[in-house]
Design an enzyme around this catalytic site. Structure first.
Site, PDB file in Angstrom:
ATOM      1  N   LEU A 118       0.822  -1.215   0.000  1.00  0.00           N
ATOM      2  CA  LEU A 118       0.000   0.000   0.000  1.00  0.00           C
ATOM      3  C   LEU A 118       0.851   1.258   0.000  1.00  0.00           C
ATOM      4  O   LEU A 118       0.422   2.293  -0.501  1.00  0.00           O
ATOM      5  CB  LEU A 118      -0.918   0.012   1.226  1.00  0.00           C
ATOM      6  CG  LEU A 118      -1.943  -1.118   1.325  1.00  0.00           C
ATOM      7  CD1 LEU A 118      -2.702  -1.023   2.642  1.00  0.00           C
ATOM      8  CD2 LEU A 118      -2.912  -1.061   0.143  1.00  0.00           C
ATOM      9  N   GLY A 119       2.030   1.202   0.573  1.00  0.00           N
ATOM     10  CA  GLY A 119       2.876   2.383   0.621  1.00  0.00           C
ATOM     11  C   GLY A 119       4.137   2.114   1.407  1.00  0.00           C
ATOM     12  O   GLY A 119       4.250   1.130   2.143  1.00  0.00           O
ATOM     13  N   PHE A 136      10.021   4.563   8.111  1.00  0.00           N
ATOM     14  CA  PHE A 136      10.431   3.467   8.972  1.00  0.00           C
ATOM     15  C   PHE A 136       9.816   2.123   8.605  1.00  0.00           C
ATOM     16  O   PHE A 136      10.107   1.126   9.255  1.00  0.00           O
ATOM     17  CB  PHE A 136      10.071   3.785  10.426  1.00  0.00           C
ATOM     18  CG  PHE A 136      10.777   4.989  10.967  1.00  0.00           C
ATOM     19  CD1 PHE A 136      12.150   5.074  10.928  1.00  0.00           C
ATOM     20  CD2 PHE A 136      10.066   6.046  11.491  1.00  0.00           C
ATOM     21  CE1 PHE A 136      12.816   6.184  11.425  1.00  0.00           C
ATOM     22  CE2 PHE A 136      10.708   7.170  11.990  1.00  0.00           C
ATOM     23  CZ  PHE A 136      12.097   7.240  11.949  1.00  0.00           C
ATOM     24  N   GLY A 137       8.962   2.069   7.610  1.00  0.00           N
ATOM     25  CA  GLY A 137       8.349   0.791   7.312  1.00  0.00           C
ATOM     26  C   GLY A 137       7.545   0.776   6.040  1.00  0.00           C
ATOM     27  O   GLY A 137       7.302   1.810   5.421  1.00  0.00           O
ATOM     28  N   VAL A 146       3.866  -0.681   4.289  1.00  0.00           N
ATOM     29  CA  VAL A 146       2.504  -1.030   4.700  1.00  0.00           C
ATOM     30  C   VAL A 146       1.882  -1.931   3.635  1.00  0.00           C
ATOM     31  O   VAL A 146       1.895  -1.598   2.452  1.00  0.00           O
ATOM     32  CB  VAL A 146       1.645   0.232   4.900  1.00  0.00           C
ATOM     33  CG1 VAL A 146       0.248  -0.159   5.378  1.00  0.00           C
ATOM     34  CG2 VAL A 146       2.298   1.167   5.900  1.00  0.00           C
ATOM     35  N   ASP A 184       3.787  15.074  13.221  1.00  0.00           N
ATOM     36  CA  ASP A 184       3.948  14.784  11.784  1.00  0.00           C
ATOM     37  C   ASP A 184       2.597  14.831  11.073  1.00  0.00           C
ATOM     38  O   ASP A 184       2.223  13.903  10.357  1.00  0.00           O
ATOM     39  CB  ASP A 184       4.602  13.419  11.590  1.00  0.00           C
ATOM     40  CG  ASP A 184       5.252  13.273  10.210  1.00  0.00           C
ATOM     41  OD1 ASP A 184       5.419  14.298   9.525  1.00  0.00           O
ATOM     42  OD2 ASP A 184       5.586  12.143   9.826  1.00  0.00           O
TER      43      ASP A 184
END
Length: 1021
Positions: A693-694, A698-699, A701, A829
């Site tokens: 998904l994106g 840091f990670g 998805v 953020d």
């Protein structure tokens, strides 16, 4: 029965309550009294109108709608309807107005609409997912006045038959489709046409000359196509009523006709990015209503002295705000008459021309200027000190000229200056200390001049410098001040090709945001600072051609550099073999000119490093032989036992399918525990091509489905990149924050997982509820190059009401975090990519990886011991959304979220990101909105798609009688719509004020945003 059948096709039959009266079990209420229904006076049992606009309806349109044979008006716009337009609508031969706009309808437009609906006056299906060709049969709609088909995926050619439409036809919108071929000559038969928009298609060929003869036209746009040909010399006489003439980004040639001066109502003349030639007409000054004149990126001008004489005539254009003539062939001098232009002018651009002479000192009269671009010309003489009086200036670019003399100290008055570019000139002298007053400066580019003296430490005390500081290719001397470490947010530092000496300050290691550092060709000496290893984001580093000595610092091999140049110094010792040092590509790692280096990979062909000789080694070796034998035996035994233990662990893990033990977080929230293997299956092996998904800082998805569960609802799985510095800290912060908050507009966490994969590597993931409509970022700025057609359609459904609802949702979430949660929380953020939209477009704020808790109701984040935390100093966030005070004090407060929310609001309603190209030229989104007088000039800054929505409403009003307007179109007057848009923009401007004290708190902001939404809903009803 037809109405109930229509209701039954809706998946959510009563989202806003309007269908509560549609009840077949309650015979006491006649269906003519149902909300949204209008019946005939002559025939009381005949339905003549259905108005269900903006009711949040989902589902498909029932074909039984075709049984309402007396229906005249069908208004289903601004909902979430899907499926195809039923061809039974074509049976409604009495239908006058059909509005299905702002939905997600797909398939082809039924061509039988024209067979029966011969009374149709208004047809609006824009902002959908409709494909296929425009039915040729539409030419039979003899009474049609308005046809709005824009923002779909229609293809093929524009039918010639459209020329057969009614002589009273006034508006045709085919913009933002995939139409190709030529513009039909038959459109000239629409003698009452006022609005023609063919923007952003694939149209080619020339514009039929007959189209230029439709004298009723007020708006004509062909932008973003592949059209060519010339503009008719008499266009001003054939189209005297034009307000907007936009043909930018095509292939038009020839001169700009002087007859434009006859268009007395003209406000926008946009001719940019074509191949126009010749002189700009001197008589454009007759256009007293002119607001925007864009003639950049053509071949205008002849390199002659009189090329800019037309500027004198523009003195009469008192509303002119943008004058863009860059990238042409204009010659001569910049006339002093330019100082007589209106004070409303805020954007002046004549870059990349052949202008020479001096910059007129009288330019100081243009007090409204925020952007002045005169780069890449041949200006000589000195920089006028009078420019320092333009106190609204945010962007000043005079680079690549032949300017000489010193930099005026008056530039210190430009406290709003964001970018100052004076590079590639012949400037001399010292840097003025007054530049330290430019507290908003983000870019300072003075490269390739003849500046000398030491670099003032005041330059390094500008924490606002976050993008570029380039003083390269000058004659600066002395030591580099220790204050360089203050530039913690700086991305590019280039001091190369000067005469700097002394040791390189270790404080550079505190510039944690550096991506590019160039100190080559100076006289630096001493060791390379060990602190350089702290620059984890560094991509390129050049220290070549200095007098550096010592060894390469340990830890350099851990930097993820794409280029490292250490050549021509006096370095010695071993060269590492890992990281950038293992590449033999000479453009990646350069070390030549260091004769005392040794070791490294074989491809470097360096001598082997000598092994130190110990005189007592032989004697010790003899004494230690028995000990060594014992040690070897013990090590082998230990390795053997370790292998056995590892085998048993792997066997047990495989057998138990890596069942994950409950974490304290899981137990506290009674969340379901899931294993690594379950997540692997749910995401199809973390498949990037089908489930990704994106990707964030840091990670990554992924979309996942737990098929073994009773309810196989999709989830979002965020897999942490544990090799990324800060990822584990982000994981813990996000789990902790989401465990403590519960609000309908905050992303719901399902579980936090901490385990290992099948190879025993650490694995951490968060599982969230799945947001079917993705992020607000993807809706506001869909990928233009995407092949997925859905990506191209998303923004088209984000109308004004939905944007207002999203704004209210985000404000409510932040208000909860700041004022209603157990401990005040700062998100840190807030940006569109962290705002997720569920099935019904309700917004949820997510990604709490940078969130910080405030103790004791404090305005600033502090740890439990009451001392200021290091994390509050090392500020993280996203460029464009970070508040200015971060760069100065580095403290986290709730006001920082208010600032980010203000930028988010401005982005939502202008359609521009805070890092848009227009702002890299020195204009930030806050000042861009603030400088426009609201509400009068709000149309100049709002998102084009919102403007199209507004214009569509106005066109309908203009072409309908009073009763029709009241009953058939959304009853929002122009003044009301403008006021609503201005109100929400003003909230965004207030929230994004530079000083925290000028901003409201989130509680007040939440009330203000809700009030604007309520006002919209009241006016709409």
């Amino acid at each position: 029965m037809a109405l109930l059948a229509f209701k039954n096709e809706l998946t959510d039959q009563n989202p806003l309550g309007i269908l509560s009266s549609w009840n077949d079990k309650n015979n006491s209420l006649h269906f003519c009294e149902w909300r949204g229904i209008r019946c005939s006076r002559r025939h009381p049992s005949r339905v003549t109108g259905i108005n269900l606009r903006s009711q949040g309806l989902e589902g498909s349109i029932s074909p039984y709608i075709g049984n309402l044979s007396f229906l005249q008006d069908l208004f289903l716009g601004n909902n979430s309807l899907t499926g195809k337009i039923p061809h039974e609508i074509g049976h409604l031969f009495r239908l006058k107005q059909l509005d299905l706009s702002h939905n997600s309808l797909e398939g082809k437009i039924p061509n039988n609409i024209s067979h029966w609906s011969t009374n149709l006056i208004h047809l609006a299906v824009f902002n959908n997912k409709l494909a296929g060709r425009i039915p040729n049969e539409f030419g039979n709609l003899s009474k049609l006045k308005i046809m709005l088909l824009g923002n779909n995926s229609l293809s093929g050619e524009i039918p010639n038959s459209l020329g057969n439409l009614s002589s009273s036809f006034t508006a045709l919108d085919l913009s933002y489709n995939n139409l190709e071929g030529r513009i039909p000559n038959t459109l000239s038969q629409l003698t009452s046409l006022k609005y023609l928009d063919l923007t952003s298609n694939r149209l080619s060929g020339t514009v039929p000359s007959s189209v230029y003869n439709i004298s009723s036209l007020t708006s004509l746009s062909f932008m973003f196509n592949q059209l060519h040909g010339t503009i008719p010399y008499d266009i001003g006489f054939t189209l005297p009523n034009l307000i907007d003439f936009s043909i930018g980004r095509n292939n038009f040639t020839g001169p700009i006709p002087g007859s434009f001066s006859n268009m007395s109502r003209l406000e926008r003349l946009q001719l940019q990015v074509n191949n126009l030639v010749g002189s700009v007409p001197y008589n454009l000054g007759k256009l007293k209503n002119l607001i925007v004149l864009q003639i950049g990126k053509n071949n205008l001008g002849n390199g002659q002295a009189d090329d800019l004489n037309f500027l004198s005539s523009l003195v009469n254009c008192t509303s002119l705000s943008r004058l863009i003539g860059g990238v042409n062939n204009f010659g001569g001098v910049l006339p002093s008459s330019i100082a007589n232009l209106t004070e409303n002018l805020f954007y002046l651009d004549f870059r990349n021309n052949q202008l020479h002479g001096s910059i007129p000192p009288s330019i100081q009269n243009l007090v409204g200027l925020t952007t002045l671009i005169l780069s890449s010309n041949q200006f000589k003489e000195s920089v006028p000190p009078s420019i320092g009086h333009l106190q609204n200036l945010g962007f000043l670019d005079l680079e690549d000229n032949k300017l000489f003399g010193s930099i005026p100290s008056s530039f210190g008055n430009l406290t709003r200056l964001i970018k100052l570019s004076l590079g590639i000139n012949n400037l001399t002298g010292f840097l003025p200390l007054s530049l330290g007053n430019c507290k908003s400066l983000q870019v300072l580019d003075l490269q390739s001049n003849k500046l000398s003296g030491s670099i003032p430490k005041q330059i390094f005390q500008l924490p606002s410098l976050s993008l570029i500081l380039s003083l390269a290719s000058n004659s600066f001397t002395g030591a580099l001040p220790m204050e360089v470490g203050n530039l913690k947010n700086l991305g590019v530092l280039d001091l190369s090709r000067n005469k700097l000496s002394g040791e390189i300050p270790s404080t550079i290691g505190e510039c944690s945001s550096l991506r590019y550092l160039n100190l080559e060709i100076n006289f630096f000496q001493g060791n390379i600072p060990q602190s350089f290893t702290l620059l984890k984001g560094l991509d390129e580093l050049s220290l070549s051609a200095n007098n550096l000595s010592g060894t390469i610092p340990k830890g350099f091999e851990n930097l993820t550099l794409s280029k490292l140049d250490l050549s021509y110094n006096n370095l010695e010792g071993a060269v590492p073999k890992d990281g950038v040092f293992k590449f033999k590509n000479r453009s990646v790692f350069l070390i030549e000119g260091n004769s005392k280096l040794c070791g490294g990979i074989p491809d470097l062909k360096l001598p082997d490093c000598p092994i130190p000789i110990n005189p007592n080694m032989e004697r010790k070796q003899k004494k230690s032989m028995p000990i060594k034998v014992i040690i070897i035996v013990v090590v082998i035994a230990a390795l053997f036992l370790t292998l056995i233990v590892l085998f048993l662990i792997l066997y047990r893990r495989k057998k138990s399918k890596s069942i994950l033990p409950s974490t304290p977080l899981d137990v506290d929230n009674r969340l379901k525990v899931v294993s690594y293997s379950e997540l692997l299956k749910a995401t199809n092996g973390f498949n990037d091509s089908t489930n990704l998904l994106g990707v964030g800082s840091f990670g990554s998805v992924y979309k996942g489905i737990f098929l073994q569960q009773e309810e196989s609802k999709p989830v979002a799985v965020k897999v942490l990149h544990l090799q990324q510095r800060g990822a584990t800290k982000s994981f813990l912060a996000e789990c902790d924050a989401l465990r403590k908050v519960r609000h309908r507009n905050l992303l719901k966490i399902i579980t936090c997982c901490s385990s290992t994969d099948f190879q025993g590597n650490p694995f951490k993931a968060l599982v969230f509820e799945f947001m079917a409509n993705g992020s607000l970022e993807n809706w506001l700025h869909p990928n233009i190059g995407a092949t997925n057609n859905n990506d191209q359609q998303q923004l088209r459904n984000l109308n004004l009401e939905r944007r207002l609802c999203i704004a209210v949702d985000v404000a409510s979430a932040l208000n909860y975090l700041h004022h209603d949660s157990q401990s005040p929380i700062v998100h840190c953020d807030v940006k569109p990519s962290n705002v997720l939209l569920d099935d019904d477009f309700t917004a949820h704020v997510g990604d709490f990886g940078l969130a910080k808790f405030l103790s004791n109701g404090s305005s600033y984040s502090r740890p439990l011991n009451g001392q200021r935390s290091a994390s509050s100093i090392a500020i993280k966030g996203s460029i464009g959304y970070i508040c200015p005070e971060y760069g100065m004090a580095g403290q986290v407060s709730t006001q920082s979220d208010v600032y980010s929310f203000g930028i988010l609001l401005l982005e939502m309603f202008t359609g521009k990101t805070p890092t848009d190209d227009i702002f890299t030229d020195g204009l930030n989104i806050h000042n861009f909105c603030k400088m426009h007088e609201l509400p009068e000039r709000v149309e100049e800054i709002i998102d084009l798609r919102l403007l199209l929505e507004l214009r569509e409403d106005l066109n309908c009003a203009e072409n309908s009688n009073h009763n029709m307007l009241r009953n058939e179109r959304r009853n929002i007057t122009r003044d009301a719509m403008i006021h609503i848009l201005a109100s929400i923009i003003q909230i965004g401007v207030k929230c994004s004020s530079e000083l925290p004290s000028d901003r409201k708190n989130m509680n007040e902001v939440n009330v203000d945003v809700q009030a604007v939404k309520d006002q919209f809903l009241r006016v709409e009803m």
